[in-house]
Scaffold this motif. Structure first.
Motif, short mmCIF file in Angstrom:
data_model
loop_
_atom_site.label_atom_id
_atom_site.label_comp_id
_atom_site.label_asym_id
_atom_site.label_seq_id
_atom_site.Cartn_x
_atom_site.Cartn_y
_atom_site.Cartn_z
N GLU A 135 13.19 1.21 3.40
CA GLU A 135 12.68 0.77 2.10
C GLU A 135 12.11 1.93 1.27
O GLU A 135 12.08 1.86 0.05
N PHE A 136 11.69 3.00 1.95
CA PHE A 136 10.94 4.03 1.25
C PHE A 136 11.63 5.40 1.21
O PHE A 136 11.18 6.28 0.50
N ILE A 137 12.73 5.53 1.96
CA ILE A 137 13.42 6.82 1.96
C ILE A 137 13.92 7.18 0.57
O ILE A 137 13.85 8.33 0.14
N SER A 138 14.42 6.18 -0.15
CA SER A 138 14.96 6.46 -1.50
C SER A 138 13.87 7.03 -2.41
O SER A 138 14.15 7.86 -3.27
N HIS A 139 12.61 6.58 -2.22
CA HIS A 139 11.52 7.14 -3.02
C HIS A 139 11.39 8.65 -2.78
O HIS A 139 11.20 9.42 -3.72
N TRP A 140 11.48 9.05 -1.52
CA TRP A 140 11.35 10.47 -1.21
C TRP A 140 12.57 11.26 -1.70
O TRP A 140 12.44 12.35 -2.25
N SER A 191 0.83 -1.21 0.00
CA SER A 191 0.00 0.00 0.00
C SER A 191 0.86 1.25 0.00
O SER A 191 0.56 2.23 -0.69
N MET A 192 1.95 1.22 0.76
CA MET A 192 2.85 2.37 0.81
C MET A 192 3.56 2.57 -0.52
O MET A 192 3.78 3.70 -0.97
N LYS A 193 3.92 1.46 -1.17
CA LYS A 193 4.55 1.58 -2.49
C LYS A 193 3.62 2.26 -3.47
O LYS A 193 4.02 3.14 -4.24
N ARG A 194 2.35 1.85 -3.45
CA ARG A 194 1.37 2.48 -4.34
C ARG A 194 1.23 3.96 -4.03
O ARG A 194 1.07 4.79 -4.93
N LEU A 195 1.32 4.29 -2.74
CA LEU A 195 1.22 5.69 -2.34
C LEU A 195 2.36 6.51 -2.96
O LEU A 195 2.14 7.61 -3.48
N PHE A 196 3.56 5.97 -2.93
CA PHE A 196 4.71 6.67 -3.51
C PHE A 196 4.62 6.74 -5.03
O PHE A 196 4.98 7.75 -5.63
N TYR A 197 4.12 5.67 -5.65
CA TYR A 197 3.98 5.70 -7.11
C TYR A 197 2.95 6.74 -7.54
O TYR A 197 3.13 7.47 -8.54
N LYS A 198 1.86 6.83 -6.78
CA LYS A 198 0.84 7.84 -7.08
C LYS A 198 1.42 9.25 -6.94
O LYS A 198 1.12 10.15 -7.72
N PHE A 199 2.24 9.42 -5.90
CA PHE A 199 2.87 10.71 -5.68
C PHE A 199 3.80 11.07 -6.83
O PHE A 199 3.83 12.21 -7.31
N ASP A 200 4.57 10.09 -7.29
CA ASP A 200 5.48 10.33 -8.42
C ASP A 200 4.71 10.70 -9.68
O ASP A 200 5.12 11.59 -10.43
N ASP A 201 3.58 10.02 -9.90
CA ASP A 201 2.73 10.37 -11.05
C ASP A 201 2.23 11.81 -10.92
O ASP A 201 2.17 12.55 -11.92
#
Length: 445
Positions: A267-272, A213-223
């Motif tokens: 796992e998610f810091i790199s996304h930000w 769910s968090m991955k999808r959140l980051f992907y949506k943010f990137d979009d």
């Protein structure tokens, strides 16, 4: 009740403090509807033959329960086939009557009180009182226990999953307040309180779902970032584009809070970090427009970044030097520029933004910690820029400056006699201390 001319019994309510209330009653009414008075006035009662014992019954109680005893005695006079119709409304009133009814064994009133209490909302203090009373009424308390029993773990997991799916869904301005509530309750379910364990300790299945769910959140943010970068400035300023952008930033700030609780932050810091450059490009575009950038959006971006910077500064997340340097170089100038704007907006009469009082202090501490962990050359570049900036007051990098000067002096003393470039040959084999790579650790020690 209270008709002295026809009464044949005085009920005397007595307390330890000496309070003494007399009520003129009728024994036929009380004995018919209350087991205590029936037994107390029966021929088999040991003290019945004592003078006045038949005409006066003492009932000992607390001062706080006097009114409840009076209410119960009045109720005995008006009870019908449906006692629920007779009892006064209000949980506190009914709890008081129930307590007295249990003590005096008024069997008609107990089920009616239970039925009322089960059907209405309670305050937390009232619930504590309920828990004191229900052990005395046995199986009659079953309807109330349905609301008091601990929730089964499987039910907690189901509601947690539903809340996570809603909390990480695409922003929708009409339901953002519900989404914020779901996010708050997810945090509450995972938080220890007063040394109690959290209500939910997620298993592997829940963690896997949360991670996806968090991955999808980051992907949506990137979009959203890519869309805003390609969108004309006028289109961004108009409509709800900025509100949706702010909502995305709020979601990420909450996400970092949850991920940190579950040790899933790395796992998610790199996304930000990857998305930070795009975020600041959007703000740069907005700053160049007539409308400028909204303080709400700036604050939400800074709040999200603050959680990341804090995790990096504490070593919760380990990033390579260049990634740490990149994060500082991206956010330090933006935070420095936006703090006066945000402070002004939060201190205005309208209070356009709600500011966490510890935000700037936390950010400053994170910047200082991260910068002190960078190579001295990179530190020097940041210090130089800081000293030449008009807003040198924030963040306060004096500690960095002082440590840099001290380390520079110490480095000169340690390695000043080494010819050539100190970096050559790994500082000339660590000041000719011996070696090879095999004993490098010993030399460093």
């Amino acid at each position: 009740i209270g008709d002295r001319s026809t009464s044949d019994l005085v009920v005397r309510l007595r307390t330890e403090s000496g309070r003494d209330e007399w009520l003129y009653c009728h024994s036929s009414v009380l004995t018919d509807k209350c087991k205590y008075f029936s037994e107390r006035l029966s021929e088999t009662w040991p003290t019945l033959q004592i003078i006045d014992s038949r005409n006066c019954v003492d009932v000992f109680c607390q001062d706080s329960d006097i009114d409840h005893h009076v209410n119960l005695l009045r109720l005995l006079y008006v009870l019908t086939d449906d006692p629920l119709e007779c009892i006064p409304h209000g949980v506190t009133n009914v709890l008081g009557i129930l307590k007295v009814a249990v003590n005096l064994s008024c069997s008609q009133l107990i089920p009616a009180c239970v039925q009322y209490i089960e059907a209405v909302p309670w305050e937390e203090a009232e619930e504590d009182e309920i828990l004191k009373i229900i052990p005395k009424i046995g199986s009659l308390a079953e309807p109330i226990l349905g609301r008091l029993k601990p929730v089964d773990k499987s039910i907690v997991e189901k509601i947690f999953v539903s809340a996570v799916q809603f909390a990480t869904s695409l922003p929708h301005l009409d339901s953002n307040h519900i989404k914020a509530s779901a996010q708050d309750q997810i945090e509450y379910l995972l938080t220890e309180e007063d040394d109690d364990e959290p209500l939910l300790t997620p298993g592997d299945d829940i963690l896997s779902l949360l991670r996806d769910s968090m991955k999808r959140l980051f992907y949506k943010f990137d979009d959203r970032l890519n869309s805003l970068l390609q969108m004309p400035l006028q289109s961004i300023s108009e409509g709800n584009e900025m509100k949706l952008f702010e909502s995305h930033l709020s979601d990420l700030s909450w996400a970092f809070l949850i991920l940190n609780k579950l040790d899933m932050m790395p796992e998610f810091i790199s996304h930000w970090v990857d998305g930070s450059e795009k975020v600041l490009q959007i703000f740069e575009r907005l700053m160049s427009s007539e409308d400028g950038v909204t303080t709400e959006a700036s604050l939400k971006a800074i709040e999200a970044s603050a959680k990341v910077l804090e995790a990096i500064s504490y070593g919760t997340v380990i990033l390579p030097t260049q990634r740490r340097l990149q994060n500082v170089k991206l956010w330090l100038p933006f935070v420095r520029k936006m703090r006066p704007v945000i402070d002004k907006a939060s201190s205005s009469e309208n209070q356009k933004v709600k500011l966490d009082g510890d935000l700037w202090q936390s950010l400053e501490a994170s910047f200082v910690s991260i910068i002190l962990g960078l190579p001295s050359g990179d530190q020097a570049g940041i210090i130089t820029e800081w000293l030449s900036d008009a807003n040198v007051r924030y963040p306060d990098l004096r500690e960095v400056f002082e440590m840099w000067c001290h380390r520079a002096r110490m480095a000169k003393k340690r390695f000043g006699n080494i010819a050539g470039n100190p970096s050559d040959g790994v500082i000339t084999n660590i000041v000719a201390g011996g070696g090879t790579n095999d004993n490098m650790d010993d030399s460093l020690a």
